[in-house]
Design a protein around this motif. Structure first.
Motif, PDB file in Angstrom:
ATOM      1  N   GLU A 128       2.420   1.601  -3.486  1.00 30.11           N
ATOM      2  CA  GLU A 128       1.409   1.990  -4.468  1.00 30.11           C
ATOM      3  C   GLU A 128       1.095   3.477  -4.381  1.00 30.11           C
ATOM      4  O   GLU A 128       0.881   4.144  -5.395  1.00 30.11           O
ATOM      5  CB  GLU A 128       0.142   1.184  -4.235  1.00 30.11           C
ATOM      6  N   SER A 129       1.081   4.009  -3.176  1.00 25.70           N
ATOM      7  CA  SER A 129       0.730   5.415  -2.993  1.00 25.70           C
ATOM      8  C   SER A 129       1.808   6.365  -3.502  1.00 25.70           C
ATOM      9  O   SER A 129       1.563   7.554  -3.666  1.00 25.70           O
ATOM     10  CB  SER A 129       0.470   5.699  -1.512  1.00 25.70           C
ATOM     11  N   ARG A 130       2.986   5.825  -3.790  1.00 25.81           N
ATOM     12  CA  ARG A 130       4.113   6.672  -4.204  1.00 25.81           C
ATOM     13  C   ARG A 130       4.614   6.404  -5.604  1.00 25.81           C
ATOM     14  O   ARG A 130       5.638   6.924  -5.998  1.00 25.81           O
ATOM     15  CB  ARG A 130       5.262   6.518  -3.201  1.00 25.81           C
TER      16      ARG A 130
ATOM     17  N   THR B   2       0.831  -1.207   0.000  1.00 25.91           N
ATOM     18  CA  THR B   2       0.000   0.000   0.000  1.00 25.91           C
ATOM     19  C   THR B   2       0.861   1.251   0.000  1.00 25.91           C
ATOM     20  O   THR B   2       0.587   2.221  -0.729  1.00 25.91           O
ATOM     21  CB  THR B   2      -0.928   0.000   1.226  1.00 25.91           C
ATOM     22  N   PHE B   3       1.928   1.254   0.798  1.00 31.79           N
ATOM     23  CA  PHE B   3       2.857   2.381   0.858  1.00 31.79           C
ATOM     24  C   PHE B   3       3.508   2.618  -0.497  1.00 31.79           C
ATOM     25  O   PHE B   3       3.615   3.753  -0.978  1.00 31.79           O
ATOM     26  CB  PHE B   3       3.913   2.095   1.925  1.00 31.79           C
TER      27      PHE B   3
ATOM     28  N   GLU C 130       3.278   5.323  -9.880  1.00 36.87           N
ATOM     29  CA  GLU C 130       2.250   4.999 -10.853  1.00 36.87           C
ATOM     30  C   GLU C 130       2.559   3.700 -11.564  1.00 36.87           C
ATOM     31  O   GLU C 130       1.777   3.223 -12.377  1.00 36.87           O
ATOM     32  CB  GLU C 130       2.111   6.123 -11.887  1.00 36.87           C
TER      33      GLU C 130
END
Length: 261
Positions: free
Chosen positions: A223-225, A220-221, A227
């Motif tokens: 993915e948030s940073r 999740t970490f 593309e």
């Protein structure tokens, strides 16, 4: 916690591509999988017993390349099936490749070298295979250059290395046991959510520092940073939140999953 070695796991399992050396069959190839490529080639060539029946009529064979680094034997068998049967496989969405390549993948020449090279590079650029910590070993200089060029055109991720290597040496240098995290120590926490690590919940650790996480939290970490993603949840690579070292996602999964092998 640093990974320990799990002594009961066969860590080397590869998929391989053979080409017939029989006159008139030079373009005929065969895809298989094995924990010992040298021994398997001898079996296909009839030097020792247990070679595949379907390869007997086109002996002798040469091994053109191997794909190795699979997270498990089951994943290698999954890859093997998709490579053998790109026109039937449900493991990779070949509809994403250009139309002119689909004609090769879905055509009638499933035993031809061109079809298997197209399928290999297409698979390595598609989920789930593009996230795995795979490597290709190819001893022939001309074929190696061909595969490298195809991989670049298909957009194969950079962490999938294509090396010009002797296949026997690759096997001999493979580790005899698998890195395994073991259970987390009491009180150890995820560096991201700060909740306790539990053996039943997938977790990972950096080999260069003391950082460790729930794999879901790290995914999740990551993915948030970025593309760059290979699916809805799983990244191909991540970076350690402690020291910044690049981590191959498949290696993290393999270290945790070793306990269940």
């Amino acid at each position: 916690m640093a990974p320990t070695q799990h002594p009961s796991i066969c860590t080397f399992y590869c998929c391989y591509l053979l080409r017939s050396l029989k006159p008139g069959s030079r373009d005929h190839v065969y895809v298989g999988s094995t924990p010992d490529p040298g021994r398997r080639l001898r079996q296909h060539n009839g030097e020792i017993t247990a070679g595949a029946v379907t390869t007997r009529s086109r002996r002798p064979w040469e091994m053109l390349l191997i794909v190795h680094g699979f997270p498990s034997k089951a994943s290698a068998l999954q890859f093997e099936w998709a490579w053998q049967n790109p026109h039937m496989s449900r493991h990779a969405s070949f509809d994403a490749v250009p139309y002119e390549l689909q004609r090769t993948l879905y055509g009638s020449s499933q035993k031809k070298l061109e079809t298997k090279l197209v399928a290999l590079c297409a698979m390595l650029a598609l989920p789930p295979f593009k996230a795995w910590p795979l490597q290709i070993a190819c001893p022939d200089a001309q074929l190696h250059a061909d595969v490298v060029g195809r991989a670049q055109r298909h957009g194969v991720p950079a962490h999938i290395r294509i090396e010009r290597q002797n296949i026997g040496q690759v096997f001999e240098q493979a580790p005899l046991s698998c890195p395994y995290l073991g259970p987390p120590a009491p009180g150890e926490q995820c560096a991201l959510c700060h909740r306790a690590l539990e053996e039943e919940r997938p977790w990972g650790a950096c080999s260069a520092c003391s950082a460790q996480w729930h794999l879901v939290c790290l995914a999740t970490f990551t993915e948030s940073r970025t593309e760059s993603r290979i699916g809805s949840l799983v990244p191909a690579t991540a970076h350690c939140t402690g020291c910044g070292q690049m981590l191959i996602w498949g290696d993290l999964v393999r270290a945790f999953a070793a306990a269940g092998e």
